[in-house]
Design an enzyme around this catalytic site. Structure first.
Site, PDB file in Angstrom:
ATOM      1  CG  ASP A 164       6.951   5.869   6.548  1.00 29.87           C
ATOM      2  OD1 ASP A 164       8.049   6.149   6.694  1.00 29.87           O
ATOM      3  OD2 ASP A 164       6.081   6.429   6.981  1.00 29.87           O
TER       4      ASP A 164
ATOM      5  CG  PHE B  53      -0.800   9.371   9.580  1.00 33.20           C
ATOM      6  CD1 PHE B  53       0.174   8.187   9.729  1.00 33.20           C
ATOM      7  CD2 PHE B  53      -2.068   8.996   9.648  1.00 33.20           C
ATOM      8  CE1 PHE B  53      -0.526   6.841   9.853  1.00 33.20           C
ATOM      9  CE2 PHE B  53      -2.605   7.823   9.899  1.00 33.20           C
ATOM     10  CZ  PHE B  53      -1.773   6.704  10.017  1.00 33.20           C
ATOM     11  CB  VAL B  54      -1.983   9.270   3.678  1.00 29.14           C
ATOM     12  CG1 VAL B  54      -1.378  10.357   3.094  1.00 29.14           C
ATOM     13  CG2 VAL B  54      -1.006   8.203   3.402  1.00 29.14           C
TER      14      VAL B  54
ATOM     15  CG  ASP C   9      -0.183  -0.362   2.455  1.00 26.73           C
ATOM     16  OD1 ASP C   9       1.131  -0.662   2.388  1.00 26.73           O
ATOM     17  OD2 ASP C   9      -0.855  -0.315   3.468  1.00 26.73           O
TER      18      ASP C   9
ATOM     19  CG  ASP D  96      -4.513   1.083   9.918  1.00 31.83           C
ATOM     20  OD1 ASP D  96      -3.600   1.006   9.267  1.00 31.83           O
ATOM     21  OD2 ASP D  96      -4.691   0.901  11.344  1.00 31.83           O
TER      22      ASP D  96
ATOM     23  NE  ARG E 211      -6.658  -1.909   8.204  1.00 33.18           N
ATOM     24  CZ  ARG E 211      -5.330  -1.696   8.137  1.00 33.18           C
ATOM     25  NH1 ARG E 211      -4.817  -1.251   6.979  1.00 33.18           N
ATOM     26  NH2 ARG E 211      -4.724  -1.995   9.304  1.00 33.18           N
TER      27      ARG E 211
HETATM   28  P1  5GP Z   1       7.847   1.322   6.442  1.00 27.66           P
HETATM   29  O1  5GP Z   1       8.300  -0.012   7.100  1.00 27.66           O
HETATM   30  O2  5GP Z   1       8.195   1.523   4.977  1.00 27.66           O
HETATM   31  O3  5GP Z   1       8.166   2.348   7.317  1.00 27.66           O
HETATM   32  O4  5GP Z   1       6.204   1.228   6.670  1.00 27.66           O
HETATM   33  C1  5GP Z   1       5.345   0.298   6.199  1.00 27.66           C
HETATM   34  C2  5GP Z   1       3.862   0.188   6.839  1.00 27.66           C
HETATM   35  O5  5GP Z   1       3.832   1.541   7.512  1.00 27.66           O
HETATM   36  C3  5GP Z   1       3.188   0.327   5.562  1.00 27.66           C
HETATM   37  O6  5GP Z   1       2.782  -0.786   5.110  1.00 27.66           O
HETATM   38  C4  5GP Z   1       1.841   0.984   6.146  1.00 27.66           C
HETATM   39  O7  5GP Z   1       1.053   0.029   6.916  1.00 27.66           O
HETATM   40  C5  5GP Z   1       2.502   1.996   7.488  1.00 27.66           C
HETATM   41  N1  5GP Z   1       2.494   3.147   6.961  1.00 27.66           N
HETATM   42  C6  5GP Z   1       3.362   3.862   6.485  1.00 27.66           C
HETATM   43  N2  5GP Z   1       3.145   5.274   6.375  1.00 27.66           N
HETATM   44  C7  5GP Z   1       1.800   5.408   6.671  1.00 27.66           C
HETATM   45  C8  5GP Z   1       0.775   6.186   6.367  1.00 27.66           C
HETATM   46  O8  5GP Z   1       1.161   7.587   6.166  1.00 27.66           O
HETATM   47  N3  5GP Z   1      -0.344   6.018   6.735  1.00 27.66           N
HETATM   48  C9  5GP Z   1      -0.807   4.777   7.243  1.00 27.66           C
HETATM   49  N4  5GP Z   1      -2.161   4.434   7.376  1.00 27.66           N
HETATM   50  N5  5GP Z   1      -0.095   3.871   7.399  1.00 27.66           N
HETATM   51  C10 5GP Z   1       1.407   3.968   7.073  1.00 27.66           C
END
Ligand code: 5GP
Length: 179
Positions: free
Chosen positions: A106, A155-156, A103, A162, A168
């Protein structure tokens, strides 16, 4: 579109349903082209990818298989950096061409962990498709092969993403209203 309240926070409209579908169509066209004559397996990362997987796969015209895995790494509105074990993968992936569907990417911690686990399974290839990508937050060097939209560090919510489990089901993306 109006602002919405989810739990204790206010979110404002950010990416419309139409814009999301246009981005997904572009990704699907690239994948259909790049994997022409191949039969990849699409692996969606739950929970956030379920809407993207559904809309993406409807636009894929390849012979393919579909699976989902789960790996939680997020709490509230900040990345914890912790990554738990992979669950749900029952397929034999040896020799397979994998398209990992996220999805949002980050920091990239989740993605790289998944990538490493999949790499050990003697797969033929792994490519990554992510609907959203935060380049300023990304800490890894691994390229993201298919990106729907690049977004700033905010943060989206919605379209599978979610806030503490809520939101969601929204059909478009909202962003936290800081004001
Ligand atoms: P990462 O491991 O790349 O830091 O984060 C991955 C996971 O963090 C994504 O699959 C998602 O579930 C969550 N995440 C990261 N940024 C956001 C955001 O802006 N909004 C939401 N709802 N979830 C996020």
């Amino acid at each position: 579109m109006d602002k919405i309240t989810v739990k204790d926070k206010i979110f404002k409209p950010y990416i419309s349903d139409k814009e999301l579908q246009e981005s997904i169509t572009l990704i699907a066209e690239k994948i259909n082209h790049d994997y022409s004559g191949k039969s990849p397996i699409f692996i969606g990362v739950l929970n956030g990818s379920f809407m993207f997987m559904s809309d993406l796969l409807k636009k894929i015209n390849l012979q393919c298989t579909v699976s989902f895995v789960k790996l939680a790494s997020y709490e509230g509105t900040a990345t914890t950096g912790k990554v738990s074990e992979l669950i749900g993968l029952n397929e034999d992936l040896e020799g397979q061409d994998i398209i990992l569907v996220e999805d949002i990417v980050d920091t990239g911690n989740t993605l790289i962990k998944l990538y490493e686990i999949l790499e050990e399974k003697k797969v033929n290839s792994i490519k990554i498709a992510s609907l959203l990508f935060k380049p300023d937050a990304y800490k890894k060097s691994h390229p993201i092969d298919y990106i729907g939209k690049k977004i700033p560090n905010a943060f989206v919510l919605g379209y599978g993403l979610d806030y503490d489990g809520w939101g969601r089901n929204l059909s478009s993306i909202y962003v936290l209203d800081e004001k």
